[in-house]
Design an enzyme around this catalytic site. Structure first.
Site, short mmCIF file in Angstrom:
data_model
loop_
_atom_site.label_atom_id
_atom_site.label_comp_id
_atom_site.label_asym_id
_atom_site.label_seq_id
_atom_site.Cartn_x
_atom_site.Cartn_y
_atom_site.Cartn_z
N ASN A 9 0.87 -1.18 0.00
CA ASN A 9 0.00 0.00 0.00
C ASN A 9 0.91 1.23 0.00
OD1 ASN A 9 -1.80 2.05 0.46
ND2 ASN A 9 -2.42 1.36 2.50
N TRP A 10 1.02 1.86 -1.16
CA TRP A 10 1.96 2.98 -1.28
C TRP A 10 1.40 4.26 -0.66
CZ3 TRP A 10 4.10 2.67 -7.04
CH2 TRP A 10 4.75 1.44 -7.20
N LYS A 11 0.13 4.25 -0.30
CA LYS A 11 -0.52 5.44 0.28
C LYS A 11 -0.27 6.66 -0.64
CE LYS A 11 -0.16 3.18 4.71
NZ LYS A 11 0.03 3.24 6.15
N HIS A 96 -9.40 1.25 4.88
CA HIS A 96 -8.12 1.42 5.58
C HIS A 96 -8.33 2.32 6.80
CE1 HIS A 96 -3.99 2.46 6.50
NE2 HIS A 96 -3.67 1.37 5.86
N GLU A 98 -6.68 4.67 7.88
CA GLU A 98 -6.44 6.09 7.61
C GLU A 98 -7.68 6.73 6.99
OE1 GLU A 98 -2.78 5.46 5.50
OE2 GLU A 98 -1.86 4.84 7.40
N GLU A 168 -5.12 -4.85 10.59
CA GLU A 168 -4.09 -3.83 10.80
C GLU A 168 -4.38 -3.09 12.11
OE1 GLU A 168 -2.24 -2.65 6.72
OE2 GLU A 168 -3.91 -1.32 7.14
N GLY A 174 2.75 2.39 10.78
CA GLY A 174 3.69 3.49 10.60
C GLY A 174 4.39 3.90 11.88
N SER A 214 3.76 -2.05 10.25
CA SER A 214 5.22 -2.10 10.45
C SER A 214 5.83 -3.46 10.08
CB SER A 214 5.57 -1.71 11.88
OG SER A 214 5.14 -0.38 12.14
N GLY A 235 3.00 -1.03 4.26
CA GLY A 235 3.02 0.40 3.94
C GLY A 235 4.44 0.86 3.65
N GLY A 236 5.08 1.46 4.65
CA GLY A 236 6.40 2.07 4.47
C GLY A 236 7.41 1.20 3.75
P1 13P Z 1 3.20 0.49 7.67
O1 13P Z 1 3.73 -0.81 7.07
O2 13P Z 1 3.91 1.69 7.19
O3 13P Z 1 3.10 0.37 9.17
O4 13P Z 1 1.70 0.64 7.13
C1 13P Z 1 0.82 -0.42 7.21
C2 13P Z 1 -0.40 -0.10 6.45
O5 13P Z 1 -1.15 0.78 6.81
C3 13P Z 1 -0.66 -0.85 5.21
O6 13P Z 1 -1.93 -0.62 4.73
#
Ligand code: 13P
Length: 260
Positions: A9-11, A96, A98, A168, A174, A214, A235-236
């Site tokens: 997920n590149w956000k 998600h 977020e 999640e 994050g 993470s 994510g990251g």
């Molecule tokens: P991180 O891997 O950056 O913690 O993010 C997880 C995430 O929200 C994937 O959708």
């Protein structure tokens, strides 16, 4: 039975199409024609079309990060499932945290999107997970149960088998704080048991449940080896090809060791 599924997920990253294409090409090259592990990337929507081209002849799937439940109409700034389909998406992330916490999305709204995504022929990745307050208040299972019931309302069992879930925990996203493999496995087992109650054991056994929060190359294998953790939503670490490929490699090793 459930091939491991690693999705990035590149956000809202990266900032340019050139960087997005370079990242997709590096993932494509690293995955090659290996089908042992399912892989997908979910870039920002403005780059989807270009990245679909970059991923031609690759088993790497392409996903949107969100969609609107309506098929078309006066919804400024929104995207439909048909549009995602048209630019080459196979998947779409829904609900998600977020969007739940930052933008006020409810289970009912996510449920509408889920039905629309299935109608559009997309594989939905439905996200659920508790906040730190909820975990510390011993409400993790109640929160996850409510999100599951609300988000998955009205699904037929055969539809459920094609839905991917991503657990999640919000406090692990994050933050560098991963749920321990035991904590994650406990919630994944709870989710699968709840699916079994509602849709039957056979369907529950087919549902892919990713963990997200993470995930990194050095903690991926310990998570993925657990019986009910069927992949990762990253994510990251999905923004650096070497890290994302390292997580895929961990999934390959776990698969070769006999899981799935
Ligand atoms: P991180 O891997 O950056 O913690 O993010 C997880 C995430 O929200 C994937 O959708």
């Amino acid at each position: 039975m459930r091939p491991l599924f690693i999705a990035g997920n590149w956000k809202m990253n990266p900032s340019t199409e050139a960087d997005a294409v370079a990242l997709a090409e590096a993932v494509k090259e690293g995955v090659g024609q290996d089908h042992a592990v399912r892989v997908a990337v979910c870039p920002p929507s403005v780059f989807l079309h270009r990245i679909d081209t970059a991923l031609a002849n690759s088993p790497v799937g392409l996903g949107g990060q969100n969609m609107h439940p309506e098929p078309s109409g006066a919804y400024t700034g929104e995207l439909s499932g048909a549009m995602l389909n048209d630019v080459g998406c196979t998947h779409v992330i829904l609900g998600h945290s977020e969007r739940r916490h930052g933008l006020g999305e409810t289970d009912a709204f996510i449920n509408q999107k889920l039905h629309a995504a299935l109608k559009a022929g997309l594989i939905p990745i439905v996200c659920i997970g508790e906040t730190l307050d909820e975990r510390e208040g011993d409400r993790t299972e109640a929160v996850v149960a409510e999100q599951l019931d609300g988000s998955l309302a009205g699904l037929e069992p055969d539809q459920m088998a094609g839905v991917v879930l991503a657990y999640e925990p919000v406090w692990a996203i994050g933050t560098g704080k991963t749920a321990s493999p035991e904590q994650a496995q406990d919630v994944h087992a709870f989710i699968r048991a709840r699916l079994a109650d509602r849709f039957g054991e056979a369907i529950a056994a087919r549902v892919v449940i990713q963990y997200g929060g993470s995930v990194k190359p050095d903690n991926a294998a310990d998570l993925l080896i657990r019986p009910d953790i069927d992949g990762a939503l990253v994510g990251g670490a999905s923004l650096k090809a070497a890290d994302f490929l390292g997580i895929i490699e961990a999934a390959r090793t776990v698969t070769q060791a006999g899981k799935a």
